[in-house]
Motif scaffolding. Structure first.
Motif, short mmCIF file in Angstrom:
data_model
loop_
_atom_site.label_atom_id
_atom_site.label_comp_id
_atom_site.label_asym_id
_atom_site.label_seq_id
_atom_site.Cartn_x
_atom_site.Cartn_y
_atom_site.Cartn_z
N ARG A 1 0.67 -1.29 -0.04
CA ARG A 1 0.07 -0.07 0.09
C ARG A 1 0.90 1.38 0.10
O ARG A 1 0.48 2.23 -0.42
CB ARG A 1 -0.92 0.20 1.11
CG ARG A 1 -1.91 -1.11 1.16
CD ARG A 1 -2.94 -1.11 0.17
NE ARG A 1 -3.90 -2.08 0.25
CZ ARG A 1 -4.76 -2.48 -0.82
NH1 ARG A 1 -4.77 -1.65 -2.02
NH2 ARG A 1 -5.46 -3.47 -0.84
N VAL A 2 1.98 1.30 0.79
CA VAL A 2 2.77 2.36 0.72
C VAL A 2 3.54 2.68 -0.59
O VAL A 2 3.41 3.73 -1.23
CB VAL A 2 3.87 2.36 1.86
CG1 VAL A 2 4.98 3.46 1.66
CG2 VAL A 2 3.33 2.36 3.10
N ALA A 3 4.08 1.65 -1.13
CA ALA A 3 4.62 1.98 -2.64
C ALA A 3 3.67 1.89 -3.55
O ALA A 3 3.95 2.33 -4.66
CB ALA A 3 5.45 0.94 -2.84
N GLY A 4 2.40 1.51 -3.41
CA GLY A 4 1.51 1.62 -4.33
C GLY A 4 1.52 0.74 -5.72
O GLY A 4 1.57 1.29 -6.71
N CYS A 5 2.04 -0.66 -5.23
CA CYS A 5 2.15 -1.64 -6.35
C CYS A 5 1.78 -2.82 -5.78
O CYS A 5 1.75 -3.21 -4.78
CB CYS A 5 3.80 -1.42 -6.72
SG CYS A 5 4.74 -2.08 -5.56
N ILE A 6 1.62 -3.93 -7.06
CA ILE A 6 1.42 -5.24 -6.79
C ILE A 6 2.92 -5.85 -6.24
O ILE A 6 3.63 -5.67 -7.35
CB ILE A 6 1.00 -5.90 -7.77
CG1 ILE A 6 -0.41 -5.51 -8.08
CG2 ILE A 6 0.87 -7.33 -7.57
CD1 ILE A 6 -1.25 -6.05 -9.33
N ALA A 7 3.19 -6.46 -5.12
CA ALA A 7 4.59 -6.70 -4.75
C ALA A 7 4.74 -8.36 -5.25
O ALA A 7 5.85 -8.54 -5.58
CB ALA A 7 4.77 -6.79 -3.26
N HIS A 8 3.82 -9.00 -5.35
CA HIS A 8 3.89 -10.33 -5.67
C HIS A 8 2.49 -11.04 -6.01
O HIS A 8 1.51 -10.52 -5.48
CB HIS A 8 4.62 -11.09 -4.65
CG HIS A 8 5.15 -12.61 -5.08
ND1 HIS A 8 6.02 -12.67 -6.26
CD2 HIS A 8 4.94 -13.69 -4.72
CE1 HIS A 8 6.21 -13.81 -6.36
NE2 HIS A 8 5.47 -14.56 -5.32
N LYS A 9 2.70 -11.89 -6.70
CA LYS A 9 1.23 -12.70 -6.89
C LYS A 9 1.87 -14.25 -7.48
O LYS A 9 2.92 -14.52 -7.95
CB LYS A 9 0.57 -12.25 -8.08
CG LYS A 9 1.14 -12.59 -9.47
CD LYS A 9 0.00 -11.88 -10.55
CE LYS A 9 0.80 -11.99 -11.94
NZ LYS A 9 -0.13 -11.48 -12.94
N VAL A 10 1.02 -14.90 -6.85
CA VAL A 10 0.78 -16.58 -7.03
C VAL A 10 -0.38 -16.97 -7.57
O VAL A 10 -1.54 -16.68 -7.16
CB VAL A 10 1.33 -17.26 -5.70
CG1 VAL A 10 1.47 -18.77 -5.83
CG2 VAL A 10 2.63 -16.92 -4.97
N THR A 11 -0.08 -17.78 -8.80
CA THR A 11 -1.38 -18.31 -9.45
C THR A 11 -1.24 -20.00 -9.39
O THR A 11 -0.37 -20.62 -9.54
CB THR A 11 -1.35 -17.64 -11.02
OG1 THR A 11 -0.28 -18.18 -11.57
CG2 THR A 11 -1.25 -16.26 -10.79
#
Length: 393
Positions: free
Chosen positions: A52-62
């Motif tokens: 939330r601070v950086a305003g980005c998707i830090a990681h995802k697992v699918t």
């Protein structure tokens, strides 16, 4: 117990065991999305980690079918689909006609129908989003809702443990690097204490500007490290900062770039690099190393700039006599808009007035501090910068 519930319980037990056995977080999240896909007979599942601070998707697992129309969306779209403040699961009945889902893969979008998503609390600044999608219309049973919620929370537990461990590790690294910076500064009596003072001023200024605690702490760390690029500068130069020739000035002006280069391999300090690199840029574009102007200069660097200059003014340097608070107020006012960000300068002055003990050495009486702020606010801009016009090293 039905076969479905037995499968749900087994998946939940397996993930719990993995968490408590110390398995890598990536593998735990992988088990979660696979378990959800298989147990719910879904087309696929995605677990996002959002900073939330950086305003980005830090990681995802699918797991399962790569539904690009969902898995490839940006953070803004993701938050529109699954608002972080949603109090319950978000249900998209038919993704084929959902306008909020971009058509990144037309064939793929036609193969997915129902989508269910839920926000997951982790630990600041991170939150999670878990989504599962099906090839036909689906309404979840209460048991499926419980299962999805439980595994989402299990992922949060795993991430919480990993992130807390990382924070402790990073704190140790930060203390080591900051200790190195202080040790280096201690070898130069000409500037001893300067970085710590700048760090304290920058943190107080950030708070006065309404920045978050995390941002204020980052400025404190950047203040400690802002001059680390002077590591190779000889005492013969630092000992006469007020009277350097052009060649020596060119050498001094390399220190923000050198400092940024020193921090570059330390990925846990990467957020400090722009502040260190650009803390000598001026609002009118006359600074260095790149001549950035106005808002092109990172806010943290603008705050460091004015705090660095103010500390140098009141402490003095070899060849540059320290000045009093009243003259410092005039110089800050004169430089507001040209050298200094006016908002940062105003916040610094207010912070100093309200926190007279911010530095180890007293800066003046209450009356002097009040006069300092009043002069800053009242003084009209002058063309005369005096000896401090370019004296922030």
């Amino acid at each position: 117990m039905t076969a479905d519930y037995q499968q749900y319980f087994k998946a939940f037990a397996d993930v719990s065991k993995a968490i408590h056995s110390g398995m890598e977080t990536e593998e735990i999240l992988g088990r979660i999305v696979v378990s959800i896909t298989e147990a719910m007979m879904a087309k696929g599942c995605i677990y996002w980690i959002v900073d939330r601070v950086a305003g980005c998707i830090a990681h995802k697992v699918t797991s399962g079918f790569d539904f690009r129309s969902l898995s490839a969306v940006d953070l803004e779209t993701l938050q529109v689909l699954f608002p972080p403040d949603a109090e319950s699961m978000v249900f998209i009945e038919d993704a084929r006609y959902e306008e909020r889902l971009p058509d990144l893969e037309r064939l793929g979008k036609r193969r997915v129908v129902s989508v269910i998503g839920m926000p997951v609390e982790i630990v600041a600044p991170y939150t999670g989003i878990l989504a599962v999608y099906f090839g036909a219309k689906r309404n979840l049973t209460p048991g499926e809702v419980d299962f999805l919620t439980a595994l989402g929370e299990q992922g949060a537990i795993a991430l919480h443990k990993a992130l807390r461990y990382d924070e402790r590790l990073l704190d140790t690294f930060r203390q080591t690097v900051e200790g190195l910076a202080m040790a280096l500064e201690a070898k130069h009596p000409e500037t001893h204490g300067h970085s710590l003072n700048v760090a304290r001023l920058a943190r107080a200024t950030a708070r006065k500007m309404g920045l978050t605690d995390a941002q204020a702490q980052a400025l404190y760390q950047a203040g400690l490290l802002h001059d680390i690029g002077k590591i190779g500068t000889g005492r013969e130069i630092l000992g006469r900062l007020g009277c350097l020739n052009s060649r020596e000035m060119d050498l001094i002006r390399l220190h923000p770039v050198v400092g940024a280069s020193i921090l570059q391999p330390l990925t846990f300090l990467s957020h400090l690099i722009p502040m260190v690199r650009y803390h000598h840029e001026n609002m009118d574009g006359s600074g260095y190393p790149e001549g950035l102007k106005g808002d092109a200069i990172p806010l943290g660097a603008r705050i460091l700039k004015v705090c660095d200059a103010f500390e140098t003014m009141i402490s003095g340097r070899a060849g540059m006599k320290a000045i009093g608070l009243e003259e410092a107020a005039v110089q800050l006012k004169v430089g507001a808009g040209t050298r200094f960000d006016p908002e940062a300068a105003t916040a610094l002055v207010a912070a100093v007035h309200e926190n007279p003990g911010i530095l180890d050495s007293p800066m003046g009486s209450d009356a002097e501090l009040a006069r300092f702020e009043a002069l800053f606010r009242e003084h009209q801009k002058s063309e005369c910068l005096g000896p401090w016009g370019a004296a922030s090293f």
